[in-house]
Design an enzyme around this catalytic site. Structure first.
Site, mmCIF file in Angstrom:
data_model
loop_
_atom_site.group_PDB
_atom_site.id
_atom_site.type_symbol
_atom_site.label_atom_id
_atom_site.label_comp_id
_atom_site.label_asym_id
_atom_site.label_seq_id
_atom_site.Cartn_x
_atom_site.Cartn_y
_atom_site.Cartn_z
ATOM 1 N N GLY A 47 -23.023 110.247 65.321
ATOM 2 C CA GLY A 47 -22.921 111.172 66.436
ATOM 3 C C GLY A 47 -23.669 110.733 67.663
ATOM 4 N N THR A 48 -24.746 109.974 67.475
ATOM 5 C CA THR A 48 -25.507 109.479 68.619
ATOM 6 C C THR A 48 -24.667 108.478 69.403
ATOM 7 O OG1 THR A 48 -27.566 109.769 67.388
ATOM 8 C CG2 THR A 48 -27.646 108.372 69.341
ATOM 9 N N LYS B 17 -45.544 100.926 61.755
ATOM 10 C CA LYS B 17 -46.429 99.904 61.181
ATOM 11 C C LYS B 17 -46.526 98.696 62.109
ATOM 12 C CE LYS B 17 -47.328 97.056 57.127
ATOM 13 N NZ LYS B 17 -47.063 96.822 55.689
ATOM 14 N N ARG C 81 -60.258 126.205 74.323
ATOM 15 C CA ARG C 81 -61.440 125.834 75.105
ATOM 16 C C ARG C 81 -62.604 125.490 74.185
ATOM 17 N NH1 ARG C 81 -62.460 130.906 78.581
ATOM 18 N NH2 ARG C 81 -61.424 131.880 76.794
ATOM 19 N N HIS D 49 -63.965 142.012 66.364
ATOM 20 C CA HIS D 49 -64.491 141.007 65.438
ATOM 21 C C HIS D 49 -63.769 141.045 64.086
ATOM 22 C CE1 HIS D 49 -67.490 139.845 68.305
ATOM 23 N NE2 HIS D 49 -67.962 141.070 68.369
ATOM 24 N N GLY E 236 -63.703 146.224 74.973
ATOM 25 C CA GLY E 236 -63.582 144.772 74.826
ATOM 26 C C GLY E 236 -62.869 144.360 73.560
ATOM 27 N N PHE F 216 -63.722 149.403 43.392
ATOM 28 C CA PHE F 216 -64.280 150.577 42.701
ATOM 29 C C PHE F 216 -65.707 150.879 43.154
ATOM 30 C CE2 PHE F 216 -65.061 147.145 39.401
ATOM 31 C CZ PHE F 216 -66.436 147.106 39.505
ATOM 32 N N ASP G 133 -73.285 156.851 43.897
ATOM 33 C CA ASP G 133 -73.957 157.092 45.171
ATOM 34 C C ASP G 133 -73.043 156.942 46.380
ATOM 35 O OD1 ASP G 133 -73.758 154.373 44.809
ATOM 36 O OD2 ASP G 133 -75.889 153.928 45.116
#
Length: 525
Positions: A39-40, A140, A217, A277, A306, A474, A479
């Protein structure tokens, strides 16, 4: 090594024909003999560019349905022989092998074929063999041969040939490095696809390749370097995003924006996620994005300053006005109408990213993390708990309203750094505790934030009053649950599985709470 190498013979064989004809015309005008295939060659001839078929050059026809056309000594000898060695020159002369000074090859579109969902045999037929072989041979021998693997290479080489009369060693080295990276990425795509066909989630050798989208950056800190690479699946998000406006994105911007967009994708109704964050500091669903914004911002207005904002719907002007009212680093959404874009345009430094879609939160995929000497790979956390999967473990079962809030809170928990505690009410977060070394501290922080947010809004009682609480893992002791009960929660969702589950269940019953177990944990480190 030689430096400037004039181009007398070139082999062009490309799948992507962008820029091909223009480059071919340039070479022909320079008196370069052009060899080509299939095709090329057809595209060049139709454009009036003189071209010689490779089979005519080699004296060997294409065979096996085109599988063998360039895998012959006349091609690889012409690419690999060292022009500076008398022995090599004698051998190619003895065998009638002519030098090839430039190769332009891009490979059969294997990745695109797979992405289209083609069947196994079609994918196999789109594995290029001759192309990678020629690329590697030319790379190469880059001391003498230039290898072009992308349409973008044409202009640079053309300019250098026009100025220098050939290619420079520096350019040939750069092109060779890019060529080996291209064949490595190609092989990585093939090996990854093949492993998937065999059901190998974690094959013995895992090849990963990326394409540099952006040099950043710096990294997390100014003394670190960073780059943004595209790799693997085309998942809607920062990889597909179009930056409409704003400053250049930083490493931290990209990391936080990804976290926000992945989180907001969890929800079906209009939703807003505010991230700081890499942790959500406010998440809410609403009748529309503007309503969702108000409720998300209420959770933690201090941290929202922000921050990064993600929406799962097309942004309109009403939502944009609210978001733009506070300092926001990045806004990411599937789309934004013209009125919304006009609102954001007033904030020149705000980055607006439009992705064209929302990621599927339950789609499979791999997640990577680097460690010293290697990397960890795991499947993406695509787990999702449904109401039917909940196991009621307390004397009181949750109401339908509580179940909706519990499921909402647990989805948010999946995106909060462990140890994660999320208070929610009315499909909005009202307190989030993240990243603590023990769960009770996360519970206390989330409760404290709900109190601070209420005071900032002038409300008479903490936001957590009457809320539900979600824990990503879990409760190892009672507490943490007791802290949540003191904050005013009415129901609890957690994975369960602790050796002290009975103790925690008893504490919930004592406080009159409903509690459900999910059997699924959502650690996020």
């Amino acid at each position: 090594m030689t430096d400037i190498v004039p181009i007398r013979r070139a082999l062009l064989s490309v799948s992507d024909k962008t820029g091909l004809v223009e480059f071919g015309r340039f070479l022909a005008a320079k008196g370069v003999e052009i060899l080509s295939t299939g095709g090329t060659a057809k595209a060049l001839r139709e454009a009036g560019v003189p071209v010689k078929d490779v089979s005519d050059h080699t004296g060997f026809p294409e065979i096996l349905d085109g599988r063998v056309k360039t895998l012959v000594p006349q091609v690889h000898g012409g690419l690999l022989f060292r022009r500076d060695l008398e022995e090599h020159r004698a051998q190619v002369a003895a065998h009638g092998i002519a030098p090839i000074d430039l190769v332009a090859v891009n490979l059969y579109p294997f990745e695109a074929t797979v992405a289209k969902g083609a069947d196994f045999e079609t994918c196999i037929e789109n594995i290029d063999i001759g192309g990678p072989a020629m690329i590697r041979s030319a790379a190469k021998n880059h001391a003498h041969v230039a290898v072009l693997t992308e349409p973008g290479d044409f202009a640079a080489v053309q300019a250098e040939m026009a100025e220098q009369g050939g290619t420079t060693l520096a350019t040939r080295k750069r092109l060779a490095a890019a060529a080996y990276a291209r064949t490595a990425a190609y092989d990585a795509a093939i090996s990854g696809w093949f492993a998937g066909q065999l059901g190998q989630d974690f094959p013995p050798r895992l090849a990963v390749a990326g394409i540099l989208k952006q040099t950043l950056r710096y990294g997390e800190n100014p003394h670190q370097q960073a780059g943004f690479y595209l790799s693997g699946e085309r998942r809607a998000g920062i990889a597909t995003a179009r930056q409409v406006q704003g400053k250049e994105l930083s490493y931290n911007n990209l990391n936080d924006t990804d976290a926000a967009f992945e989180c907001v994708a969890e929800f079906d109704k209009p939703a807003i996620v505010i991230v700081k964050h890499a942790n959500p500091c406010g998440v809410a669903e609403g009748a529309d994005l503007a309503a969702a914004w108000d409720r998300a911002l209420l959770c933690d207005p201090v941290s929202a300053f922000g921050g990064i904002v993600a929406a799962n719907r097309k942004l309109d002007a009403a939502a944009a006005e609210k978001i733009a009212a506070i300092f926001t680093e990045v806004v990411i959404a599937p789309d934004a109408d013209e009125a919304a874009q006009a609102v954001f345009a007033r904030k020149k430094n705000l980055r607006l990213l439009l992705t064209g879609g929302v990621p599927d939160p339950v789609a499979p995929g791999l997640f990577f993390k680097s460690v010293a000497g290697g990397f960890l790979a795991q499947s993406r956390d695509a787990g999702r708990v449904t109401a039917e999967a909940l196991k009621v473990v307390t004397q009181r079962a949750p109401t339908e309203t509580e179940i909706a809030d519990l499921l909402f809170a647990f989805r948010v928990c999946k995106h909060v750094k462990s140890n994660a505690i999320v208070y929610a009410k009315g499909l909005a977060t009202v307190g989030i505790g993240a990243g603590q070394m023990n769960r009770v501290e996360s519970s206390r922080i989330a409760a404290w934030k709900s109190e601070a947010a209420a005071k900032a809004a002038g409300l008479p009682e903490p936001l957590a009053k009457g809320s539900v609480v979600a824990s990503d893992a879990f409760f190892p002791f009672a507490d943490g649950l007791e802290t949540a009960a003191a904050a005013g929660v009415t129901a609890v969702i957690q994975p369960g599985g602790s050796i002290r589950d009975a103790e925690v269940i008893a504490a919930a019953d004592k406080a009159g709470l409903a509690m459900v177990f999910t059997g699924m944990r959502h650690f996020r480190h």
